[in-house]
Write a protein that holds these residues in place. Sequence first.
Motif, PDB file in Angstrom:
ATOM      1  N   ASN A 154      -3.665  -8.553 -22.674  1.00 20.22           N
ATOM      2  CA  ASN A 154      -2.619  -7.943 -21.983  1.00 20.22           C
ATOM      3  C   ASN A 154      -2.118  -7.043 -21.196  1.00 20.22           C
ATOM      4  OD1 ASN A 154      -0.553  -5.816 -24.140  1.00 20.22           O
ATOM      5  ND2 ASN A 154      -2.329  -4.540 -24.571  1.00 20.22           N
ATOM      6  N   LEU A 155      -0.789  -8.320 -20.465  1.00 21.07           N
ATOM      7  CA  LEU A 155      -1.054  -7.464 -19.221  1.00 21.07           C
ATOM      8  C   LEU A 155       0.403  -6.646 -19.322  1.00 21.07           C
ATOM      9  CD1 LEU A 155      -0.916 -11.130 -17.194  1.00 21.07           C
ATOM     10  CD2 LEU A 155      -2.444  -9.424 -16.962  1.00 21.07           C
ATOM     11  N   ASP A 156       1.079  -5.775 -18.189  1.00 19.56           N
ATOM     12  CA  ASP A 156       1.376  -4.792 -18.099  1.00 19.56           C
ATOM     13  C   ASP A 156       2.548  -4.567 -16.856  1.00 19.56           C
ATOM     14  OD1 ASP A 156       2.906  -2.125 -19.216  1.00 19.56           O
ATOM     15  OD2 ASP A 156       1.497  -0.832 -17.288  1.00 19.56           O
ATOM     16  N   PHE A 157       3.403  -5.624 -17.183  1.00 24.29           N
ATOM     17  CA  PHE A 157       4.441  -6.667 -16.400  1.00 24.29           C
ATOM     18  C   PHE A 157       4.512  -7.641 -16.721  1.00 24.29           C
ATOM     19  CE2 PHE A 157       0.449  -8.001 -14.069  1.00 24.29           C
ATOM     20  CZ  PHE A 157       1.090  -9.179 -13.860  1.00 24.29           C
ATOM     21  N   ASN A 158       6.176  -7.789 -16.365  1.00 26.47           N
ATOM     22  CA  ASN A 158       6.442  -9.283 -16.796  1.00 26.47           C
ATOM     23  C   ASN A 158       6.212 -10.431 -16.118  1.00 26.47           C
ATOM     24  OD1 ASN A 158       7.652  -8.529 -18.908  1.00 26.47           O
ATOM     25  ND2 ASN A 158       9.238  -7.769 -17.994  1.00 26.47           N
ATOM     26  N   SER A 159       6.197 -11.822 -16.167  1.00 20.37           N
ATOM     27  CA  SER A 159       6.442 -12.361 -15.049  1.00 20.37           C
ATOM     28  C   SER A 159       6.755 -13.992 -15.717  1.00 20.37           C
ATOM     29  CB  SER A 159       4.796 -12.328 -14.556  1.00 20.37           C
ATOM     30  OG  SER A 159       3.715 -13.206 -15.998  1.00 20.37           O
ATOM     31  N   ILE A 160       6.405 -14.729 -14.629  1.00 18.03           N
ATOM     32  CA  ILE A 160       6.710 -16.376 -15.352  1.00 18.03           C
ATOM     33  C   ILE A 160       6.458 -16.629 -12.999  1.00 18.03           C
ATOM     34  CG2 ILE A 160       9.316 -15.588 -16.084  1.00 18.03           C
ATOM     35  CD1 ILE A 160      10.821 -17.052 -13.310  1.00 18.03           C
ATOM     36  N   ALA A 161       6.262 -18.371 -13.997  1.00 19.76           N
ATOM     37  CA  ALA A 161       5.042 -19.399 -13.456  1.00 19.76           C
ATOM     38  C   ALA A 161       5.295 -20.519 -13.189  1.00 19.76           C
ATOM     39  CB  ALA A 161       3.991 -19.063 -13.617  1.00 19.76           C
ATOM     40  N   PHE A 162       5.452 -21.252 -12.339  1.00 15.37           N
ATOM     41  CA  PHE A 162       5.680 -22.759 -12.436  1.00 15.37           C
ATOM     42  C   PHE A 162       4.524 -23.568 -11.451  1.00 15.37           C
ATOM     43  CE2 PHE A 162       9.714 -20.286 -11.431  1.00 15.37           C
ATOM     44  CZ  PHE A 162      10.731 -20.674 -12.162  1.00 15.37           C
TER      45      PHE A 162
ATOM     46  N   SER B  28      -2.729 -31.802  -3.757  1.00 17.83           N
ATOM     47  CA  SER B  28      -2.757 -30.466  -4.015  1.00 17.83           C
ATOM     48  C   SER B  28      -1.604 -30.453  -5.402  1.00 17.83           C
ATOM     49  CB  SER B  28      -1.896 -30.113  -2.873  1.00 17.83           C
ATOM     50  OG  SER B  28      -0.999 -30.006  -2.973  1.00 17.83           O
ATOM     51  N   ASN B  29      -2.408 -28.440  -6.174  1.00 15.80           N
ATOM     52  CA  ASN B  29      -1.429 -28.767  -6.862  1.00 15.80           C
ATOM     53  C   ASN B  29      -1.330 -26.987  -6.507  1.00 15.80           C
ATOM     54  OD1 ASN B  29      -1.899 -30.950  -8.657  1.00 15.80           O
ATOM     55  ND2 ASN B  29      -4.009 -30.023  -8.591  1.00 15.80           N
ATOM     56  N   SER B  30      -0.453 -26.430  -6.732  1.00 17.60           N
ATOM     57  CA  SER B  30      -0.192 -25.068  -6.987  1.00 17.60           C
ATOM     58  C   SER B  30       0.826 -24.816  -7.590  1.00 17.60           C
ATOM     59  CB  SER B  30       0.550 -25.074  -5.399  1.00 17.60           C
ATOM     60  OG  SER B  30       1.979 -25.781  -5.421  1.00 17.60           O
ATOM     61  N   VAL B  31       0.569 -23.342  -7.364  1.00 10.62           N
ATOM     62  CA  VAL B  31       1.862 -22.518  -8.845  1.00 10.62           C
ATOM     63  C   VAL B  31       2.740 -21.401  -7.809  1.00 10.62           C
ATOM     64  CG1 VAL B  31      -0.703 -21.119  -9.070  1.00 10.62           C
ATOM     65  CG2 VAL B  31       1.456 -21.219 -11.175  1.00 10.62           C
ATOM     66  N   ILE B  32       3.482 -21.294  -8.562  1.00  9.28           N
ATOM     67  CA  ILE B  32       4.424 -19.808  -8.103  1.00  9.28           C
ATOM     68  C   ILE B  32       4.240 -19.415  -9.625  1.00  9.28           C
ATOM     69  CG2 ILE B  32       6.883 -18.959  -7.588  1.00  9.28           C
ATOM     70  CD1 ILE B  32       7.144 -22.409  -6.228  1.00  9.28           C
ATOM     71  N   LEU B  33       3.619 -18.115  -9.047  1.00 13.82           N
ATOM     72  CA  LEU B  33       3.850 -16.652  -9.671  1.00 13.82           C
ATOM     73  C   LEU B  33       4.593 -15.672  -9.239  1.00 13.82           C
ATOM     74  CD1 LEU B  33       1.972 -14.994 -12.452  1.00 13.82           C
ATOM     75  CD2 LEU B  33       0.564 -14.116 -10.718  1.00 13.82           C
ATOM     76  N   LEU B  34       6.214 -15.128 -10.337  1.00 16.45           N
ATOM     77  CA  LEU B  34       7.027 -14.750 -10.124  1.00 16.45           C
ATOM     78  C   LEU B  34       6.464 -12.954 -10.894  1.00 16.45           C
ATOM     79  CD1 LEU B  34       9.234 -16.166  -9.751  1.00 16.45           C
ATOM     80  CD2 LEU B  34       8.532 -14.833  -7.698  1.00 16.45           C
ATOM     81  N   ILE B  35       6.328 -11.738 -10.570  1.00 17.84           N
ATOM     82  CA  ILE B  35       5.737 -10.358 -10.890  1.00 17.84           C
ATOM     83  C   ILE B  35       7.064  -9.743 -10.969  1.00 17.84           C
ATOM     84  CG2 ILE B  35       4.112  -9.145 -11.636  1.00 17.84           C
ATOM     85  CD1 ILE B  35       1.699 -10.542 -10.442  1.00 17.84           C
ATOM     86  N   GLU B  36       6.893  -9.394 -12.224  1.00 18.83           N
ATOM     87  CA  GLU B  36       8.322  -7.517 -12.070  1.00 18.83           C
ATOM     88  C   GLU B  36       7.369  -6.839 -12.731  1.00 18.83           C
ATOM     89  OE1 GLU B  36      12.446  -6.055 -14.635  1.00 18.83           O
ATOM     90  OE2 GLU B  36      11.170  -7.581 -14.741  1.00 18.83           O
ATOM     91  N   ILE B  37       7.513  -5.580 -11.440  1.00 16.79           N
ATOM     92  CA  ILE B  37       7.022  -4.239 -12.321  1.00 16.79           C
ATOM     93  C   ILE B  37       8.138  -2.847 -11.884  1.00 16.79           C
ATOM     94  CG2 ILE B  37       5.118  -5.095 -11.461  1.00 16.79           C
ATOM     95  CD1 ILE B  37       4.734  -2.705  -9.197  1.00 16.79           C
TER      96      ILE B  37
ATOM     97  N   HIS C 214      10.648  -3.574  -9.521  1.00 11.95           N
ATOM     98  CA  HIS C 214      10.125  -4.774  -7.280  1.00 11.95           C
ATOM     99  C   HIS C 214       9.676  -5.594  -8.465  1.00 11.95           C
ATOM    100  CE1 HIS C 214      10.333  -0.483  -5.262  1.00 11.95           C
ATOM    101  NE2 HIS C 214       9.251  -0.076  -6.915  1.00 11.95           N
ATOM    102  N   PHE C 215       9.727  -6.602  -7.591  1.00 12.78           N
ATOM    103  CA  PHE C 215       9.403  -7.815  -7.965  1.00 12.78           C
ATOM    104  C   PHE C 215       8.106  -8.805  -6.991  1.00 12.78           C
ATOM    105  CE2 PHE C 215      12.993  -7.977  -9.847  1.00 12.78           C
ATOM    106  CZ  PHE C 215      12.965  -8.334 -10.703  1.00 12.78           C
ATOM    107  N   PHE C 216       6.868  -9.210  -6.858  1.00 10.19           N
ATOM    108  CA  PHE C 216       6.118  -9.656  -6.062  1.00 10.19           C
ATOM    109  C   PHE C 216       6.487 -11.417  -6.597  1.00 10.19           C
ATOM    110  CE2 PHE C 216       5.103  -5.652  -6.822  1.00 10.19           C
ATOM    111  CZ  PHE C 216       4.638  -5.201  -5.162  1.00 10.19           C
TER     112      PHE C 216
END
Length: 96
Positions: free
Chosen positions: A42-50, A78-87, A94-96
């Motif tokens: 139940n996160l209180d922000f929007n996010s997308i991930a790759f 290796s494996n990696s993830v890009i997680l983008l968060i909008e608050i 604001h984006f991280f």
Amino acid sequence: MNYTIYYFDPTKVKTFTDCYLAEKVSVANGYNPLVSNNSLQNLDFNSIAFLQTDKKKQPPWVSFIRQNYVLDNVENISNSVILLIEITAYTKKHFF
């Protein structure tokens, strides 16, 4: 595990697509979008991930060792993830 966190300039970034280069973060480069399942936390922000899986790269020390030893193909995987968060804070996105 390594984390790198970037804060994007809110005067230049208005949407998630402003945060990455689509031609770089693409299926052709091994990135696949992840499907969100927000019901568990139940996160209180929007996010997308790759997710990028099975990225193969030769370790930098291989060329040095091959100068004196016979060495078959050696690759780090290796494996990696890009997680983008909008608050939203102080009435601004604001984006991280």
